[in-house]
Design a protein around this motif. Structure first.
Motif, short mmCIF file in Angstrom:
data_model
loop_
_atom_site.label_atom_id
_atom_site.label_comp_id
_atom_site.label_asym_id
_atom_site.label_seq_id
_atom_site.Cartn_x
_atom_site.Cartn_y
_atom_site.Cartn_z
N ALA A 5 -11.92 3.03 -1.17
CA ALA A 5 -11.10 1.97 -0.58
C ALA A 5 -11.85 0.64 -0.61
N SER A 6 -13.17 0.69 -0.48
CA SER A 6 -13.96 -0.54 -0.55
C SER A 6 -13.92 -1.12 -1.96
N LEU A 31 -7.10 6.96 1.49
CA LEU A 31 -7.36 5.64 0.90
C LEU A 31 -6.57 4.56 1.61
N GLY A 32 -5.30 4.85 1.88
CA GLY A 32 -4.39 3.84 2.42
C GLY A 32 -4.79 3.31 3.79
N THR A 33 -5.28 4.20 4.68
CA THR A 33 -5.66 3.70 6.01
C THR A 33 -6.84 2.74 5.91
N VAL A 34 -7.81 3.11 5.07
CA VAL A 34 -9.01 2.25 4.97
C VAL A 34 -8.67 0.95 4.26
N ILE A 53 -0.01 -4.06 -6.01
CA ILE A 53 0.34 -2.77 -5.44
C ILE A 53 -0.91 -1.89 -5.45
N LEU A 54 -1.21 -1.24 -4.35
CA LEU A 54 -2.33 -0.31 -4.30
C LEU A 54 -1.81 1.12 -4.31
N ASP A 55 -2.27 1.88 -5.29
CA ASP A 55 -1.94 3.30 -5.36
C ASP A 55 -2.91 4.04 -4.46
N CYS A 56 -2.41 4.46 -3.31
CA CYS A 56 -3.22 5.25 -2.37
C CYS A 56 -2.56 6.60 -2.18
N THR A 57 -1.91 7.07 -3.24
CA THR A 57 -1.21 8.36 -3.20
C THR A 57 -2.18 9.47 -3.59
N ILE A 83 0.86 -1.18 0.00
CA ILE A 83 0.00 0.00 0.00
C ILE A 83 0.90 1.23 0.00
N ILE A 84 0.83 1.99 -1.09
CA ILE A 84 1.68 3.19 -1.20
C ILE A 84 0.85 4.42 -0.87
N GLY A 85 1.16 5.03 0.26
CA GLY A 85 0.38 6.15 0.77
C GLY A 85 -0.56 5.65 1.85
#
Ligand SMILES: [Zn+2]
Length: 235
Positions: A192-193, A36-39, A119-123, A30-32
């Motif tokens: 995020a869901s 988004l990243g916390t959830v 990889i999740l883009d949560c930036t 999880i990047i960021g």
């Protein structure tokens, strides 16, 4: 799995016992670790993803608490990845957490891409997304692009065998962010869901829905745009 922690999820036919074991062997970066990243991190930890890598260089601020649901007043001023990990361990001690207090750049990105399944883009910026996209193309790793602001945003599962960010946006310098356009509290939880459901489906079935999904929560609308490989893109 013996304590019944995942009993309800295992009941869902697309998961089952085999699927739950698959999730336990999965590795997601999880990047960021912001809105988004916390959830995403919380959902994936509760869902039983085996290894979660968190990457962020920021500290928790008061203005984060409006939507970044892992953090509390006690975390203000602390490192985001450290605070997130402390909360995630209390939620599910079975998850292996790798925390990295750093900012993504061309020199360190490969470390967070290779060896992971997704990889999740949560930036919140295009510059970092191009760096993620290029590295994922290099290692043939899938990633999930997500961009949110105001009361809407867009999300897309990117597989290098299919398309990359440069196919979608050959030269996009700026995207809207929470700091420029504001953001409503439910938005990041919604995206995020969607993002983590895409993640689970891919980890379980190696399947994903193609296209750029554009949601406007205020008006309750959804559009799906077809994205094709750009012939000029060398990815
Ligand atoms: Zn491309």
């Amino acid at each position: 799995m013996t304590d019944g922690r995942f009993s309800r999820q295992v009941l869902f036919s697309k998961v089952g016992k085999k699927g739950q074991t698959k999730l336990a062997k999965s590795k997601v970066t999880i990047i960021g670790v912001g809105g988004l990243g916390t959830v995403c991190a919380e959902i994936l930890a509760r869902a039983g993803i085996g290894t979660i890598t968190l990457v962020d260089n920021d500290k928790v601020e008061l203005s984060n608490l409006q939507r970044q649901s892992l953090y509390t007043m006690n975390d203000i001023g602390e490192s985001k990845v450290q605070s997130a990990a402390d909360h995630l361990r209390k939620i599910n001690p079975g998850v292996k957490l790798k925390i990295n207090k750093t900012r993504i750049n061309e020199n360190n990105i490969d470390w967070f891409v290779k060896g992971n399944d997704l990889i999740l883009d949560c930036t919140d910026n295009m510059e970092t997304r191009y760096i993620i996209s290029d590295s994922c193309c290099k290692y043939k790793k899938p990633w999930i692009y997500a961009s949110v602001a105001g009361a809407g945003g867009s999300i897309m599962f990117m597989h290098p065998k299919d398309v990359c960010l440069r196919c979608l946006y050959p030269n996009k310098k700026k995207g809207e962010t929470a700091s420029t356009s504001g953001i409503i509290t439910p938005l990041t939880h919604f995206f995020a869901s969607v993002q983590t459901t895409m993640a689970m489906k891919y980890l379980l079935e190696k399947k994903y829905n193609k296209g750029l999904f554009v949601y406007d929560l205020w008006n309750n609308t959804e559009k799906v745009l077809t994205v094709k490989k750009n012939p000029k893109c060398k990815h």
